[in-house]
Every structure is written in C-alpha cells, then in structure tokens.
Scaffold this active site. Structure first.
Site, mmCIF file in Angstrom:
data_model
loop_
_atom_site.group_PDB
_atom_site.id
_atom_site.type_symbol
_atom_site.label_atom_id
_atom_site.label_comp_id
_atom_site.label_asym_id
_atom_site.label_seq_id
_atom_site.Cartn_x
_atom_site.Cartn_y
_atom_site.Cartn_z
ATOM 1 C CG ASP A 178 -1.929 1.051 1.287
ATOM 2 O OD1 ASP A 178 -2.771 1.060 0.384
ATOM 3 O OD2 ASP A 178 -1.910 1.880 2.223
ATOM 4 C CD GLU A 185 -2.201 2.389 -3.606
ATOM 5 O OE1 GLU A 185 -3.285 2.943 -3.849
ATOM 6 O OE2 GLU A 185 -1.566 2.595 -2.552
HETATM 7 C C1 NOJ Z 1 -4.479 2.941 -0.902
HETATM 8 C C2 NOJ Z 1 -5.645 2.047 -0.660
HETATM 9 O O1 NOJ Z 1 -5.937 1.370 -1.851
HETATM 10 C C3 NOJ Z 1 -6.759 2.929 -0.199
HETATM 11 O O2 NOJ Z 1 -7.974 2.227 -0.125
HETATM 12 C C4 NOJ Z 1 -6.391 3.516 1.140
HETATM 13 O O3 NOJ Z 1 -7.391 4.421 1.532
HETATM 14 C C5 NOJ Z 1 -5.056 4.271 1.047
HETATM 15 N N1 NOJ Z 1 -4.069 3.541 0.340
HETATM 16 C C6 NOJ Z 1 -4.517 4.559 2.422
HETATM 17 O O4 NOJ Z 1 -4.040 3.380 3.003
#
Ligand code: NOJ
Length: 573
Positions: free
Chosen positions: A236, A297
């Site tokens: 993440d 991500e």
């Molecule tokens: C990316 C995640 O996909 C999202 O859902 C989340 O709110 C943020 N990161 C913060 O962790």
C-alpha cells in the site's frame, strides 16, 4: 467522473516487539531466515509476471457469520466461484484488526485477523482451500501508516514530547503545509500541543521509516505472512514511506489538490531510500521457496517515476493504473498501452493492467457517462450526480475485459467486475463510510459505491451475501447481476470472463510477451500476438469489417455478419 486516486519519521538499545505476546513464526512452519541472503534478479518465468489476480475486498465478498460484513470463512465458502472463473491468485485487502477509520487500511495489529473477519486459523484454512484449487493468496501490507490504536502509537501518545516512543512516528511542534490526501490538513494536534503527521485520515499516523524499530517490525510482518504460505504482497502507498529530510513545505501548486496523483514531485513521494528498503524486502522474499512476489501501489504520473522500482533486485512489479482514468477512446487507450508496454520491456519489470479496484468508480459507470466527464470531472460528478447509460457502459466494459486479458503481462480483476456491477451512486449520505466524504467536506462522495457487498443469488438485497442488513446498502435492481443469475445465462458477463480466462490459459500467445499493432480505422484498436492471435476493439460509433479468414474465439457482444459492431471486442485466431 473522477477516477483519480486518493494517493495523493533515534535508535534504541532495545527494539521491543509491538505485540510482545506474539511469536514471529507460524507454529507449523518455522522458516529459515538467513541473515544476509543474496538478492538475485527475479525469475523471468515467475508466476506473477502474467498472472490473473482477483481482488477480494473481504468486507464485501461473502458473509459467513451473518453480521452483514464479509469475512474469511465467507471467502473460503465461495472459492469455487473463483476456481470456476479461472484466476491464478487472489489479493485480499486488509483483514487485520482495525477500527476501520479507513476500511482496514488503519491497521492496529499487522499479524492477526480482525474478529469481524475471523481468526488466524480461518486465514490458514483459506490459504489451504485456495491452494487445493491451485489459487495463490496475496495479502496487503500497509507500511506507510498504522491505526491510531496501534500499541506503538498509544505508547507514543502516553510517553509525551521528546520521548523515544514518539520517534517511531512523525511528531513536530509545528506542522508544515502538507495536506492529507483525503482532504484537510495532514497534521493533527494532540493534547500536549505536538502535532503528528498523517498523509491520510487522522486515524492513520504515518510511521517514521528512518527508525530501525519500524524497519525491523515490518520485516517480522513480512516473514509472519510468508511463513503462513502467502504467495506475495500488495504494498500500500508504496512510494510515500520516506519523507524528505526536514519535511519542507510543499511548493504551492505542486500538489494539485488532494486527489491528484503523480503531479510534480512532493517531499513525501519517491524518496531514494525506498529503493534500498525494497531491495532488502526482495532478499526476504527470495529466502522463501517459490517465486514470492510484490506488487506496489504506485500511481505514477510519468514512466520515469516508475522506472527505478522496476529493477530485478527491487520490487519488480507495480500496478498499471493508467487505463482507469482513460476515457473510452481508441487513441487514448493506445497511448497508455504503448507507454506502459515500452516501460515494461525497457526495464524487464512487470506492470499488470488494472481496470478497476476499491478506490475507483466501477468501469461500467465510467464508460457509461459522457466521456468528457471522465477527462474533466465537474463538482457534480464528484457528488455522483450524473446520467449513466448502464447498458452502454456494460457493452464497453465487456469489450474492455477482452482487451485487458489480451494485453501482454498480468492483469488484476476487481471483485464484481466479472459480474459487470455498476457503481452504486445512490448510497444515502448517512450510510457512507469512506472518510474521504467528510474530510473533503462532502464535496466528494468517496469510494463506497464500488465497495458494495457482492450479489450472489436471489432477487432482493442482501442477494445471498449473508446477514439481513449489509454494511453498505445494495441497490434494489441487482437481481439480474447475481452470480446465480449469470451462471444460468450463457451471454452473461460472468460467462464472458470465464470463457476469456479459459482461452487465455490455453492459448500460447496470451500472457507475457509482445504485441504488434495492426492497421485499423482510427476508432479501432487491433493488435496481433504470436502465435496466431488477434484482438480488435471497436471504440467508434460505426461497425467495422472483421479481417477475413479468421476464426472468432470470443466476442464481447453479438457480431453482425462479418462486422464488428460499436463498443464490441473480439478475439480472433
Ligand atoms: C491505498 C488504498 O488502496 C486505499 O484504499 C487507502 O485508503 C489508502 N491507500 C490509504 O491506506
């Protein structure tokens, strides 16, 4: 239609475990952890390079205990759906203990299962059940921030200014000008007057990644889940862990608002220490048998931002989110495909394609609105006030699925996209859960509309999801979209996905590899893959001739006597 992403830190003599009662190792499997394993470039045949991964949002997948929220036994009970679909792996969004300030991305304990979702034994049973069906399991690692209820953050609050406990987070006497990606300031003041940094919700304090306790703790977390048999991690917010020394203000204009990823550099993205950290994580993964993978991500605005992460001794894989904000236009799709494919080839890295996830409006809805609203969302769009032609969006989403699964490399499918679910735009304000709704002062409805519990069967809510009241309300008109209804309909979107995945598994041209663009009218994308495969998608308003002498393997909609109708895709051989 906004599909931009929400993405938008002393040494101690002792390094106390944040959950001292826990052993690092799975009792059944005590992994070997060589201190200094050698980093090797990943295997070019690693499974994850061209895998089709299905994203399970556990809270909304299936509810086994009837409390209206999904759980891990629910996922286990529905694994046959995924086996029949034919995916290689599932990625589970966070299921860790959490107050759910941000749907579980506020983790209070990285090495346990929230009782809402079950137990560690349920997790083990899920991994075993998936393995029995030849499905791998990837879990989400959330390293940028934790929950305000994490024991280390509680200790930091209790210990006060200047304490070693505070050094694991980013406490300051004065805030800088950083804004939260969810809206509002990125700093919250605590009663003793100090401020802590949270790039997301105030319930998600950012870690100080220059602190050795944080580094060591996440190594334990990785090993904990690797020992339990996970095939890899989705990381993440992977570009933001380190903040520039001195926490300089963001230059006005460079942030471009809380929902704008990849604008000009900000002092909390792409810091050089990240690459060293990810090399050390790669070594941990490489010490385990099988090709354990990571997918980061990272919402890169420009190929050059992504390039450093794609080296073989680092992460090697990041999501390709660039098709999600792309309007239904052959030229705009082709530009994204070209740039991303070139980047993957130049680096040898892997950038799996994505058309939907839990942060972005569903593609049926994106493709079913005036496409100028995708290019430039208005304030009305952010509030979900827009006309959607669901039938049109569905035709396009089906064609897009054939494109997605024909592109070179891997692909991610977000749960419910295989059912052609539209965004649920009519959730009452009082039922909304996404912190972005309030943090943007209700100028953006948030991401709940793509997180609605899945419809499995029946003709009315909860459509076999489990429980009576689901945690987010489901629309009343989803009877024809349930898994049961679509199983019985040969022309359903579910059966299209199943057929496409079956062809993809057996066809030597599909998966990793190259593509060659074919001459086609301006509104048509056509490419060949060797040996003997052609994809065509008609983005235009007029039918176009299909090439003669080719067999149709699969079409996203009815074909018309040698013609490819508008908003239709086809696989030819
Ligand atoms: C990316 C995640 O996909 C999202 O859902 C989340 O709110 C943020 N990161 C913060 O962790």
């Amino acid at each position: 239609m906004s599909v931009e992403h929400p993405e938008k830190s002393g040494e101690h003599a002792e390094r106390p475990d944040e959950h001292p009662e826990k052993s690092d190792e799975h009792p059944e499997k005590s992994g070997e952890h060589p201190e200094n394993p050698v980093a090797t470039p990943f295997d070019q045949d690693a499974w994850w390079r061209d895998a089709v991964v299905y994203q399970v949002y556990p809270r909304s997948f299936a509810d086994a205990n009837g409390d209206g929220q999904g759980d891990l036994p629910g996922v286990l009970s529905r694994l046959d759906h995924l086996a029949e679909l034919g995916v290689d792996a599932i990625w589970l969004n966070p299921f860790y203990p959490s107050p759910l300030a941000d749907g579980g991305y506020d983790v209070a304990d990285h090495r346990d299962v929230d009782p809402r979702y079950g137990t560690l034994a349920d997790f083990d049973a899920l991994v075993a059940g998936a393995a029995a069906r030849d499905i791998k399991v990837i879990v989400d690692i959330v390293p940028n921030h934790c929950s305000a209820e994490h024991p280390w953050f509680r200790q930091a609050l209790a210990a006060g200014p200047g304490s070693p406990e505070r050094e694991r987070f980013v406490f300051r006497d004065e805030p800088n000008n950083w804004q939260s990606i969810f809206g509002g300031p990125a700093w919250t003041r605590v009663p003793d007057g100090q401020w802590y940094l949270h790039l997301f919700d105030s319930g998600q304090p950012d870690w100080n990644w220059r602190h050795p306790d944080v580094v060591a703790m996440f190594e334990r977390v990785l090993r904990f889940w690797l020992d339990r048999g996970v095939a890899g991690f989705r990381i993440d917010v992977a570009a933001m862990l380190f903040k520039q020394d001195g926490l300089p203000d963001v230059t006005p204009g460079s942030q471009g608002g809380p929902l704008s990823p990849g604008n000009s550099p900000v002092p909390y993205e792409h810091q050089p220490e990240l690459l060293e950290l990810y090399r050390s994580w790669r070594k941990i993964l490489d010490a385990y048998p099988g090709d354990r993978g990571t997918v980061a991500e990272i919402w890169f605005g420009h190929a050059d931002q992504a390039r450093p992460y794609l080296t073989g001794d680092g992460l090697a894989q990041l999501f390709n989110f660039r098709l999600m904000p792309t309007p239904w236009s052959a030229g705009e799709f082709r530009a994204v495909i070209d740039e991303s494919h070139r980047l993957a080839r130049e680096t040898g890295g892997s950038i799996p394609w994505v058309l939907g996830n839990h942060d972005v409006p569903r593609m049926v809805t994106r493709f079913g609105v005036d496409q100028d609203l995708v290019r430039a969302p208005t304030p009305e769009v952010l509030l979900g006030r827009l006309d959607v032609d669901v039938a049109l969006g569905t035709r396009r989403a089906r064609a897009a699925a054939l494109l997605l699964l024909a592109l070179p490399g891997g692909a991610y499918i977000y749960q419910g996209d295989e059912l052609g679910l539209p965004e649920h735009l009519a959730i009452p304000d009082e039922a909304r859960q996404d912190p972005m709704f309030e943090r943007t002062l209700r100028t953006f409805i948030g991401r709940d509309g793509c997180r609605v519990p899945l419809p499995w069967s029946g003709t009315a809510p909860p459509y076999g999801f489990g429980g009576r009241e689901t945690w987010l309300p489901q629309p009343e008109d989803w009877a024809a979209l349930t898994v049961a209804a679509q199983r019985a309909d040969p022309g359903s979107t579910l059966n299209l996905y199943r057929a496409a995945l079956a062809v993809r598994r057996g066809h030597p041209a599909l998966g990793d590899g190259d593509l060659t663009w074919l001459d086609a009218p301006p509104d048509v994308l056509a490419f060949a893959r060797e040996p003997g495969f052609v994809l065509m998608v008609n983005f235009g308003a007029e039918p176009v001739p299909l090439p003669p002498g080719q067999d149709v393997l699969l079409a996203s909609g009815p074909l018309d006597a040698g013609l490819l109708p508008p908003d239709t895709g086809v696989w030819l051989s």
